[in-house]
Design an enzyme around this catalytic site. Structure first.
Site, PDB file in Angstrom:
ATOM      1  N   CYS A  83      84.665  61.376  54.281  1.00 62.96           N
ATOM      2  CA  CYS A  83      83.570  62.628  54.170  1.00 62.96           C
ATOM      3  C   CYS A  83      83.664  63.743  54.852  1.00 62.96           C
ATOM      4  O   CYS A  83      82.484  64.047  54.413  1.00 62.96           O
ATOM      5  CB  CYS A  83      83.347  61.690  55.815  1.00 62.96           C
ATOM      6  N   HIS A 252      85.205  61.897  62.605  1.00 61.18           N
ATOM      7  CA  HIS A 252      84.305  61.300  61.178  1.00 61.18           C
ATOM      8  C   HIS A 252      82.977  62.406  61.336  1.00 61.18           C
ATOM      9  O   HIS A 252      83.519  63.806  62.620  1.00 61.18           O
ATOM     10  CB  HIS A 252      83.439  60.461  61.835  1.00 61.18           C
ATOM     11  N   ASN A 290      74.865  60.408  59.210  1.00 58.96           N
ATOM     12  CA  ASN A 290      75.844  59.990  59.237  1.00 58.96           C
ATOM     13  C   ASN A 290      76.248  59.243  57.343  1.00 58.96           C
ATOM     14  O   ASN A 290      75.495  59.056  56.860  1.00 58.96           O
ATOM     15  CB  ASN A 290      76.156  58.899  59.455  1.00 58.96           C
TER      16      ASN A 290
END
EC number: 3.4.22.-
Length: 648
Positions: A83, A252, A290
């Site tokens: 990520c 994240h 996201n």
């Protein structure tokens, strides 16, 4: 100081030459340096028979590099835990100029009837001062006919999957992309100055640094084209990718896609009076993406939040602010700034400084240095040792490379970005980075030779075992300063690059010599070193009005001047000057002058210092006499004189 903008070809692969060969042979390119096998996927040899490498034309009948341009939704994370890179790519879509640098000549690389298909693509990443062009084939790892890793939500758009493959090649294999540093990815795709802000530390260290200041700073950087990614740190491995009740995910990274302030109408104050007088309040918002393409913030200002009903449609349209699509969980969402700083722990941003002299917007002076920490084959602490470690190692600290610079005005802002070379480029085995940092101290106004005894630091960067560290200096007093880039421990050797950005030109140069050569022929060695600190003057009685006063310090050859300060009875400079001599007894003269601006300056008083080389620091107060010989006050001085010219 050197700077090279020339593109370097990774693995000496030339895109144009390879493409011509493929077209001539009528065979699509297959990259032998990064073959479509498990070798390019894993760190160690593994069997994975269900993974099939396919070209975009085998996955969709009408493949394209871009479909209707680039947007954050074009970059969705696959099964790879990268990520950090996917978020950086998502942030990249907000800067089209940078995107064109990373994906050069996109139109020519596009699937089109205008030119022949060759199955070869090129991308560029910024490494150690140069853009590195990475060539790949378009064979992508799939399972059951679907891409395994990064992909676009538009099924026939492939720029993000191909860009990820080029990045994996730069890192040795796809598996090496698991768990990297946000700031590294941002720097790789921008060439900007990477910085990571720890939100709690930023707000705690300085009481003046409020949440509003952080918001304004972030908005300013974003509006100037900075790439920004935010993350929520996980304290343990078990917390990684743990979903919170608010919809956010720990461990994240999220790309920041907008930072703005909007007017909100109070729903309880919609009377005629409130309409006339105004009943709106300001709301700071931040928009995030996201990389999973799902899992969003579910609190205030989320997709279907009632807060949006209090914002006029015309304002949203005018400001370009639109609530995310409330009909889908696409990973794109808004949240209030106060909630953002409550949950998010780290903000990684990569700033791009405008260095053009022909720009109407604010521009910065840029200076770049390439050097290294090296022992030069000498023992630790030897004169030619340049790998002294951090300030904890006092005996060797000053052996590091040293750079001197002058702050011309108190409003000058200076930013330093220190980057170490990555010796593992393209390799599966990743060599760990050494821990690096920067140390800044104020030095004598006339220093031209290396510092041998460290002075009190005025700023120290964080020390990090990553590729780069950053240090921003603001509101420093005018004067001369020394920057020392260091590794944490002595004897650690590696190349480094130092970038300096300032809103005024500063003279920035390395210090290489230890002491001057003296005499008419410059053949005599200095026998001593003396530091004179002029603290200030006190006059016996206050004269009428305020005077602008400066001091001049003279020896037999040169004279040096302090800055001009205003005062009535007392003036405080606290400025230092350095002298190397071949004699053990030295005499200096201090003159105090009135700066009259529009007329000839006036000598107020003077005094004489006799400095003995006694290896001591001595504070002394001397009488000041005017030109007629009348004592009118005193000057306070510290004399530090040593018989070793390399002591200070």
């Amino acid at each position: 100081m050197t700077r090279s903008e020339k593109t370097r070809h990774f693995g000496n692969q030339n895109y144009e030459k390879l493409r011509k060969i493929c077209i001539k042979k009528k065979q699509p390119f297959v990259d032998t340096l990064f073959p479509p096998t498990n070798q390019s996927l894993f760190l160690e040899q593994r069997q994975s028979s269900d993974i099939v490498w396919k070209r975009p034309g085998e996955l969709h009948p009408d493949p394209h590099l871009f479909v209707e341009g680039a947007s954050p939704n074009d970059v969705t994370q696959g099964i790879l835990g990268n990520c950090w890179f996917v978020s950086a790519c998502s942030a990249l879509t907000h800067n089209f100029k940078l995107l064109a640098q990373v994906i050069p000549d996109a139109d020519d690389q596009e699937w089109s009837t205008k030119h022949a298909y060759a199955g070869i693509f090129r991308f560029r990443f910024w490494r150690f001062g140069k853009w590195v062009e990475v060539v790949i084939d378009d064979l992508l790892p799939t399972r059951d006919g679907k891409l395994l890793f990064a992909r676009s939500k538009t099924p026939n758009e492939f720029w993000s999957a191909l860009l990820e493959k080029a990045f994996a090649k730069l890192y040795g294999c796809y598996e090496n992309l698991v768990g990297g540093h946000l700031s590294d990815a941002l720097q790789d795709v921008s060439g900007g100055v990477a910085e990571t802000l720890h939100v709690r530390k930023f707000l705690k260290d300085d009481p003046n640094d409020t949440e509003l200041k952080l918001f304004n700073d972030l908005k300013t950087a974003f509006d100037k084209g900075a790439l920004v990614v935010a993350a929520i740190a996980a304290r343990t491995k078990e917390e990684i990718e743990e979903s919170l009740d608010c919809g956010l995910v720990k461990g994240h990274a999220y790309a920041v896609s907008a930072v703005c302030t909007i007017d909100v109408t109070n729903p309880n104050e919609r009377s005629f009076t409130s309409f006339i007088m105004g009943s709106k309040r300001k709301q700071n918002l931040i928009r995030l993406q996201n990389p999973w393409g799902e899992k969003e913030w579910n609190g205030a200002w989320s997709d279907d939040s009632p807060e949006w009903q209090n914002v006029s449609a015309s304002q949203l349209s005018t400001m370009g602010v639109q609530p995310a699509n409330s009909d889908s969980d696409d990973g794109d969402f808004w949240m209030p700034w106060e909630s953002f700083v409550h949950y998010f722990t780290d903000i990684s941003l990569c700033q791009l400084f405008n260095t053009s002299v022909f720009s109407f917007s604010r521009s910065y002076d840029e200076q770049i240095v390439f050097s290294e920490w090296t022992t030069n084959g000498k023992k630790s602490g030897a004169p030619d040792d340049r790998a002294g470690g951090c300030h904890n190692f006092k005996a060797t600290f000053c052996n590091n490379p040293q750079y001197i610079f002058d702050i011309p005005s108190p409003n000058c802002s200076v930013m330093f970005a220190l980057i170490q070379n990555d010796p593992s480029e393209g390799l599966k085995k990743r060599e760990p980075f050494v821990t690096i940092g920067m140390h800044v101290m104020k030095v004598e106004n006339n220093r031209q030779y290396r510092v041998h005894t460290a002075m009190h630091p005025i700023a120290i960067s964080d020390y990090a075992s990553g590729r780069s560290v950053y240090l921003h200096l603001q509101s420093l007093p005018r004067g001369r300063y020394l920057l020392i880039p260091t590794t944490f421990a002595p004897k650690e050797q590696t190349l480094f690059m130092l970038r300096v950005y300032s809103d005024e030109h500063i003279h920035f140069s390395p210090l290489t010599k230890h002491a001057p050569k003296l005499g008419l022929l410059k053949c005599k060695s200095a026998q001593s070193v003396t530091r004179l600190t002029i603290h200030g003057v006190d006059f016996n009685s206050a004269s009428t009005g305020t005077h602008n006063v400066y001091a001049i310090l003279k020896d037999s050859r040169k004279s040096f001047r302090t800055k001009t300060l205003s005062g009535v009875k007392s003036i405080q400079w606290d400025e230092q000057f350095l002298f190397h001599k071949s004699k053990n007894r030295q005499q200096y003269k201090i003159e105090v002058w009135e700066d009259r601006k529009m007329a000839r300056d006036h000598l107020l008083a003077q005094s004489v210092i006799i400095a003995l080389i006694d290896n001591e620091n001595r504070d002394t107060t001397l009488q000041l006499t005017d030109p007629r010989g009348t004592v009118i006050g005193t000057v306070s001085v510290t004399v530090s004189a040593f018989d070793d010219p390399m002591y200070l």
